[in-house]
Design a protein around this motif. Structure first.
Motif, PDB file in Angstrom:
ATOM      1  N   SER A 314       0.828  -1.215   0.000  1.00 62.11           N
ATOM      2  CA  SER A 314       0.000   0.000   0.000  1.00 62.11           C
ATOM      3  C   SER A 314       0.859   1.260   0.000  1.00 62.11           C
ATOM      4  CB  SER A 314      -0.932   0.007   1.220  1.00 62.11           C
ATOM      5  OG  SER A 314      -0.179  -0.041   2.425  1.00 62.11           O
ATOM      6  N   SER A 315       2.020   1.200  -0.650  1.00 65.12           N
ATOM      7  CA  SER A 315       2.902   2.369  -0.681  1.00 65.12           C
ATOM      8  C   SER A 315       2.207   3.526  -1.386  1.00 65.12           C
ATOM      9  CB  SER A 315       4.214   2.021  -1.384  1.00 65.12           C
ATOM     10  OG  SER A 315       3.969   1.419  -2.643  1.00 65.12           O
ATOM     11  N   ALA A 316       2.354   4.716  -0.833  1.00 64.34           N
ATOM     12  CA  ALA A 316       1.583   5.871  -1.288  1.00 64.34           C
ATOM     13  C   ALA A 316       2.442   6.849  -2.078  1.00 64.34           C
ATOM     14  CB  ALA A 316       0.976   6.596  -0.085  1.00 64.34           C
ATOM     15  N   PRO A 317       1.877   7.451  -3.120  1.00 64.33           N
ATOM     16  CA  PRO A 317       2.610   8.519  -3.808  1.00 64.33           C
ATOM     17  C   PRO A 317       2.602   9.790  -2.969  1.00 64.33           C
ATOM     18  CG  PRO A 317       0.395   8.359  -4.685  1.00 64.33           C
ATOM     19  CD  PRO A 317       0.538   7.224  -3.696  1.00 64.33           C
ATOM     20  N   LEU A 318       3.580  10.623  -3.195  1.00 58.15           N
ATOM     21  CA  LEU A 318       3.501  11.983  -2.680  1.00 58.15           C
ATOM     22  C   LEU A 318       2.496  12.753  -3.532  1.00 58.15           C
ATOM     23  CD1 LEU A 318       7.321  12.722  -2.237  1.00 58.15           C
ATOM     24  CD2 LEU A 318       5.689  12.155  -0.423  1.00 58.15           C
ATOM     25  N   VAL A 319       1.854  13.736  -2.943  1.00 61.63           N
ATOM     26  CA  VAL A 319       0.907  14.573  -3.679  1.00 61.63           C
ATOM     27  C   VAL A 319       1.463  15.988  -3.694  1.00 61.63           C
ATOM     28  CG1 VAL A 319      -1.468  15.401  -3.846  1.00 61.63           C
ATOM     29  CG2 VAL A 319      -1.002  13.112  -2.931  1.00 61.63           C
ATOM     30  N   GLU A 320       1.811  16.430  -4.896  1.00 61.61           N
ATOM     31  CA  GLU A 320       2.452  17.741  -5.051  1.00 61.61           C
ATOM     32  C   GLU A 320       3.694  17.852  -4.161  1.00 61.61           C
ATOM     33  OE1 GLU A 320       1.486  19.484  -7.386  1.00 61.61           O
ATOM     34  OE2 GLU A 320      -0.656  19.150  -7.726  1.00 61.61           O
ATOM     35  N   GLY A 321       4.420  16.738  -4.032  1.00 57.37           N
ATOM     36  CA  GLY A 321       5.665  16.741  -3.278  1.00 57.37           C
ATOM     37  C   GLY A 321       5.514  16.599  -1.779  1.00 57.37           C
ATOM     38  N   ARG A 322       4.285  16.425  -1.298  1.00 58.96           N
ATOM     39  CA  ARG A 322       4.045  16.326   0.146  1.00 58.96           C
ATOM     40  C   ARG A 322       3.438  14.973   0.487  1.00 58.96           C
ATOM     41  NH1 ARG A 322      -0.063  20.388   1.429  1.00 58.96           N
ATOM     42  NH2 ARG A 322       0.497  20.008   3.618  1.00 58.96           N
ATOM     43  N   ARG A 323       3.634  14.545   1.727  1.00 55.16           N
ATOM     44  CA  ARG A 323       3.071  13.279   2.190  1.00 55.16           C
ATOM     45  C   ARG A 323       1.559  13.285   2.025  1.00 55.16           C
ATOM     46  NH1 ARG A 323       6.743   9.163   4.571  1.00 55.16           N
ATOM     47  NH2 ARG A 323       8.765  10.201   4.382  1.00 55.16           N
ATOM     48  N   ILE A 324       1.029  12.128   1.656  1.00 58.32           N
ATOM     49  CA  ILE A 324      -0.379  12.046   1.285  1.00 58.32           C
ATOM     50  C   ILE A 324      -1.308  12.326   2.463  1.00 58.32           C
ATOM     51  CG2 ILE A 324      -0.657   9.555   1.707  1.00 58.32           C
ATOM     52  CD1 ILE A 324      -2.202   9.467  -0.995  1.00 58.32           C
ATOM     53  N   ASP A 325      -0.878  11.989   3.675  1.00 59.91           N
ATOM     54  CA  ASP A 325      -1.752  12.230   4.825  1.00 59.91           C
ATOM     55  C   ASP A 325      -1.915  13.718   5.111  1.00 59.91           C
ATOM     56  OD1 ASP A 325       0.917  12.390   5.509  1.00 59.91           O
ATOM     57  OD2 ASP A 325       0.644  11.578   7.526  1.00 59.91           O
ATOM     58  N   ARG A 326      -0.975  14.532   4.638  1.00 58.50           N
ATOM     59  CA  ARG A 326      -1.072  15.976   4.840  1.00 58.50           C
ATOM     60  C   ARG A 326      -1.721  16.678   3.650  1.00 58.50           C
ATOM     61  NH1 ARG A 326       5.154  16.983   6.958  1.00 58.50           N
ATOM     62  NH2 ARG A 326       5.046  15.626   8.810  1.00 58.50           N
ATOM     63  N   SER A 327      -1.425  16.194   2.463  1.00 57.51           N
ATOM     64  CA  SER A 327      -1.879  16.897   1.263  1.00 57.51           C
ATOM     65  C   SER A 327      -3.210  16.385   0.728  1.00 57.51           C
ATOM     66  CB  SER A 327      -0.814  16.784   0.166  1.00 57.51           C
ATOM     67  OG  SER A 327      -0.486  15.423  -0.048  1.00 57.51           O
ATOM     68  N   ALA A 328      -3.528  15.127   0.998  1.00 62.74           N
ATOM     69  CA  ALA A 328      -4.787  14.547   0.507  1.00 62.74           C
ATOM     70  C   ALA A 328      -5.278  13.520   1.520  1.00 62.74           C
ATOM     71  CB  ALA A 328      -4.587  13.914  -0.865  1.00 62.74           C
ATOM     72  N   PRO A 329      -5.744  13.970   2.681  1.00 59.48           N
ATOM     73  CA  PRO A 329      -6.125  13.035   3.750  1.00 59.48           C
ATOM     74  C   PRO A 329      -7.208  12.051   3.343  1.00 59.48           C
ATOM     75  CG  PRO A 329      -6.848  15.284   4.242  1.00 59.48           C
ATOM     76  CD  PRO A 329      -5.911  15.373   3.092  1.00 59.48           C
ATOM     77  N   GLU A 330      -8.077  12.438   2.413  1.00 63.32           N
ATOM     78  CA  GLU A 330      -9.122  11.505   1.985  1.00 63.32           C
ATOM     79  C   GLU A 330      -8.522  10.329   1.212  1.00 63.32           C
ATOM     80  OE1 GLU A 330      -8.524  14.333  -1.400  1.00 63.32           O
ATOM     81  OE2 GLU A 330      -8.467  14.401   0.790  1.00 63.32           O
ATOM     82  N   LEU A 331      -7.448  10.583   0.460  1.00 61.21           N
ATOM     83  CA  LEU A 331      -6.761   9.489  -0.234  1.00 61.21           C
ATOM     84  C   LEU A 331      -5.997   8.627   0.763  1.00 61.21           C
ATOM     85  CD1 LEU A 331      -5.377  11.286  -3.434  1.00 61.21           C
ATOM     86  CD2 LEU A 331      -7.486   9.958  -3.169  1.00 61.21           C
ATOM     87  N   ALA A 332      -5.399   9.268   1.751  1.00 61.07           N
ATOM     88  CA  ALA A 332      -4.707   8.510   2.795  1.00 61.07           C
ATOM     89  C   ALA A 332      -5.686   7.610   3.537  1.00 61.07           C
ATOM     90  CB  ALA A 332      -4.018   9.468   3.766  1.00 61.07           C
ATOM     91  N   ALA A 333      -6.911   8.099   3.730  1.00 65.21           N
ATOM     92  CA  ALA A 333      -7.922   7.294   4.416  1.00 65.21           C
ATOM     93  C   ALA A 333      -8.285   6.060   3.595  1.00 65.21           C
ATOM     94  CB  ALA A 333      -9.162   8.138   4.688  1.00 65.21           C
ATOM     95  N   GLU A 334      -8.343   6.222   2.260  1.00 67.69           N
ATOM     96  CA  GLU A 334      -8.620   5.063   1.403  1.00 67.69           C
ATOM     97  C   GLU A 334      -7.542   4.001   1.566  1.00 67.69           C
ATOM     98  OE1 GLU A 334      -9.789   5.532  -2.691  1.00 67.69           O
ATOM     99  OE2 GLU A 334     -10.326   7.633  -2.330  1.00 67.69           O
ATOM    100  N   LEU A 335      -6.295   4.430   1.574  1.00 72.65           N
ATOM    101  CA  LEU A 335      -5.201   3.480   1.766  1.00 72.65           C
ATOM    102  C   LEU A 335      -5.249   2.877   3.169  1.00 72.65           C
ATOM    103  CD1 LEU A 335      -2.268   5.406   0.028  1.00 72.65           C
ATOM    104  CD2 LEU A 335      -3.496   3.411  -0.840  1.00 72.65           C
ATOM    105  N   GLY A 336      -5.626   3.681   4.133  1.00 75.61           N
ATOM    106  CA  GLY A 336      -5.710   3.183   5.503  1.00 75.61           C
ATOM    107  C   GLY A 336      -6.728   2.074   5.662  1.00 75.61           C
ATOM    108  N   ARG A 337      -7.789   2.135   4.868  1.00 80.53           N
ATOM    109  CA  ARG A 337      -8.830   1.101   4.965  1.00 80.53           C
ATOM    110  C   ARG A 337      -8.340  -0.260   4.473  1.00 80.53           C
ATOM    111  NH1 ARG A 337     -12.294   5.646   4.212  1.00 80.53           N
ATOM    112  NH2 ARG A 337     -12.128   5.642   1.936  1.00 80.53           N
ATOM    113  N   LEU A 338      -7.235  -0.273   3.752  1.00 77.55           N
ATOM    114  CA  LEU A 338      -6.683  -1.557   3.305  1.00 77.55           C
ATOM    115  C   LEU A 338      -6.232  -2.409   4.490  1.00 77.55           C
ATOM    116  CD1 LEU A 338      -4.554  -0.455   0.210  1.00 77.55           C
ATOM    117  CD2 LEU A 338      -6.902  -1.331   0.255  1.00 77.55           C
TER     118      LEU A 338
END
Length: 350
Positions: A314-338
Motif C-alpha cells: 500500500s505504498s503511497a505517492p507523494l501529492v504535489e511533493g508532500r506526504r499524502i496524509d497531509r496533502s490529501a487526507p481523503e486518499l490517505a484514508a482510502e489506503l488506511g482502509r486496506l
C-alpha cells in the motif's frame, strides 16, 4: 555500441537484414521501447550484455502475477515488469548508469511464479538476487563495464532510499510499474500511462503526482490489494505453495534448485512427482473447485489448509511533493482502509 550491434547483424548473405521490433527484449538493436509507458531507451553496452545473461532471460519465463495467472489474465512476465521499471528509471534518471543497471537486476532472484513461493523453505528473492550478482552469469558482465557487485548491492539497498527501492511507505518506481501494469491487464486503467507519466515526478526518492493522478494511483493500489485478498489470488497461490512444499518433502529436489526453475520447469516437476501430480492437474484444469473463506479453521475443523498473506502492498505517492496524509487526507484514508482487508484464509477442494 551501435557499430557492434550493426556488425552482429550485417552478415545478410545478400538478403535483406531482418530487424527486430522496438519492443524486443534481447538487446539486438540499440533501442528498447516499453509498450506500457511508451518510453524508448537507448541501451548502453552493459545493458545489452545484461539482457543476454541467463538470470535476466529466465525472467521471461516467470509470471509476474505468480499463480494468479491461472485465474486471471495477468499473464505478463517478470521480465516485462523489469524492463518497465528500467524504462522508468531511464526516463527520470537517464544519466544514472548504476541505477539503470540495478533496475535491470533488481528482480533476478525471483522464484518460479514470483511471489507465490516466497518464504517456502526460507527462500527469499532479495537474498537470492544479491547472491546472483556474484555468480559467473552476472559478475563478469558487471566488471567488464566498470561496475561492481558491491555497488549494485548498495543501489538496491533500502537505505539510503532511492526511487527504485524506496521502502519507507512511499511509492517507488518498482511498485509504480507493478500497479499500472497490473491495472492494464485487469482492464481497470482509466488513464493513459503516457499521460500519467507526464504528470509524475520524483521527490525525496519517491514518486510524486498531482492530486488527480494521485487519486488514480490510489485507485490502482487499492484494486491491487483487493485482488491479492480475493479468491483469484488466495486460492491458486495457496494451492501452489502447498504443492511446492509437498514436492520438496517427497523428492530429492533442493530448495536452491527449485528457486532457479522457470514456471514451466516447476509444473514439469509437479507432474513428475506422484505426490503432486494429481493436484497439479486439478489446479490447472479444475480451479473452479477451490473454495476460500476468511479466517483460519479451528483445530479439527473442515478439511483443507490454512493460508496467510505475507503482506499487503500500500505504498503511497507523494501529492504535489508532500506526504499524502497531509496533502490529501481523503486518499490517505482510502489506503488506511486496506488494513482492514483479511490476511488469514482457509482453502479446500470441493
Amino acid at each position: 555500441m551501435g557499430s557492434r550491434l550493426e556488425e552482429s547483424s550485417s552478415q545478410d548473405f545478400g538478403g535483406v537484414v531482418v530487424r527486430p521490433v522496438p519492443t524486443h527484449v534481447v538487446g539486438v538493436s540499440p533501442v528498447f521501447t516499453d509498450p506500457l509507458w511508451r518510453v524508448s531507451v537507448r541501451l548502453n553496452p552493459a545493458e545489452v550484455d545484461l539482457l543476454r545473461t541467463e538470470p535476466l532471460r529466465r525472467l521471461h519465463f516467470v509470471a509476474h502475477g505468480g499463480a494468479s495467472t491461472l485465474s486471471t489474465l495477468q499473464s505478463y512476465s517478470r521480465l516485462e515488469h523489469t524492463l518497465g521499471v528500467f524504462a522508468l528509471v531511464a526516463h527520470f534518471l537517464p544519466d544514472d548508469e548504476l541505477l539503470r543497471v540495478a533496475a535491470l537486476l533488481h528482480d533476478i532472484g525471483h522464484l518460479p511464479m514470483s511471489h507465490t513461493l516466497e518464504g517456502v523453505s526460507g527462500l527469499d528473492h532479495h537474498a537470492i538476487g544479491l547472491q546472483l550478482l556474484r555468480t559467473d552469469h552476472v559478475l563478469p558482465v558487471l566488471e567488464k563495464h566498470g561496475f561492481s557487485a558491491e555497488a549494485v548491492t548498495a543501489a538496491l539497498a533500502p537505505q539510503p532510499p532511492s526511487p527504485l527501492t524506496n521502502r519507507s511507505g512511499l511509492l517507488n518506481l518498482d511498485h509504480l510499474d507493478s500497479y499500472v501494469r497490473s491495472g492494464r491487464a485487469a482492464g481497470r486503467l482509466g488513464v493513459d500511462p503516457v499521460v500519467m507519466l507526464g504528470r509524475l515526478g520524483l521527490t525525496e526518492a519517491a514518486v510524486s503526482a498531482d492530486r488527480e493522478t494521485a487519486a488514480s494511483l490510489v485507485d490502482l493500489i487499492c484494486a491491487e490489494a483487493r485482488l491479492h485478498t480475493s479468491w483469484d489470488n488466495v486460492g491458486p497461490v495457496s494451492a501452489v505453495r502447498r504443492l511446492a512444499c509437498r514436492l520438496l518433502d517427497n523428492t530429492n529436489l533442493a530448495p536452491e534448485r527449485l528457486a532457479r526453475m522457470a514456471d514451466a520447469q516447476l509444473w514439469s516437476a509437479f507432474d513428475s512427482c506422484t505426490a503432486t501430480r494429481r493436484e497439479s492437474a486439478m489446479i490447472r484444469y479444475e480451479l473452479h473447485r477451490l473454495r476460500v473463506v476468511t479466517g483460519h479453521a479451528p483445530s479439527g475443523g473442515r478439511p483443507g489448509w490454512d493460508f496467510s498473506l505475507r503482506k499487503i502492498y500500500s505504498s503511497a505517492p507523494l501529492v504535489e511533493g508532500r506526504r499524502i496524509d497531509r496533502s490529501a487526507p481523503e486518499l490517505a484514508a482510502e489506503l488506511g482502509r486496506l488494513k482492514a482487508l483479511p490476511t488469514a484464509f482457509h482453502v479446500w477442494w470441493s
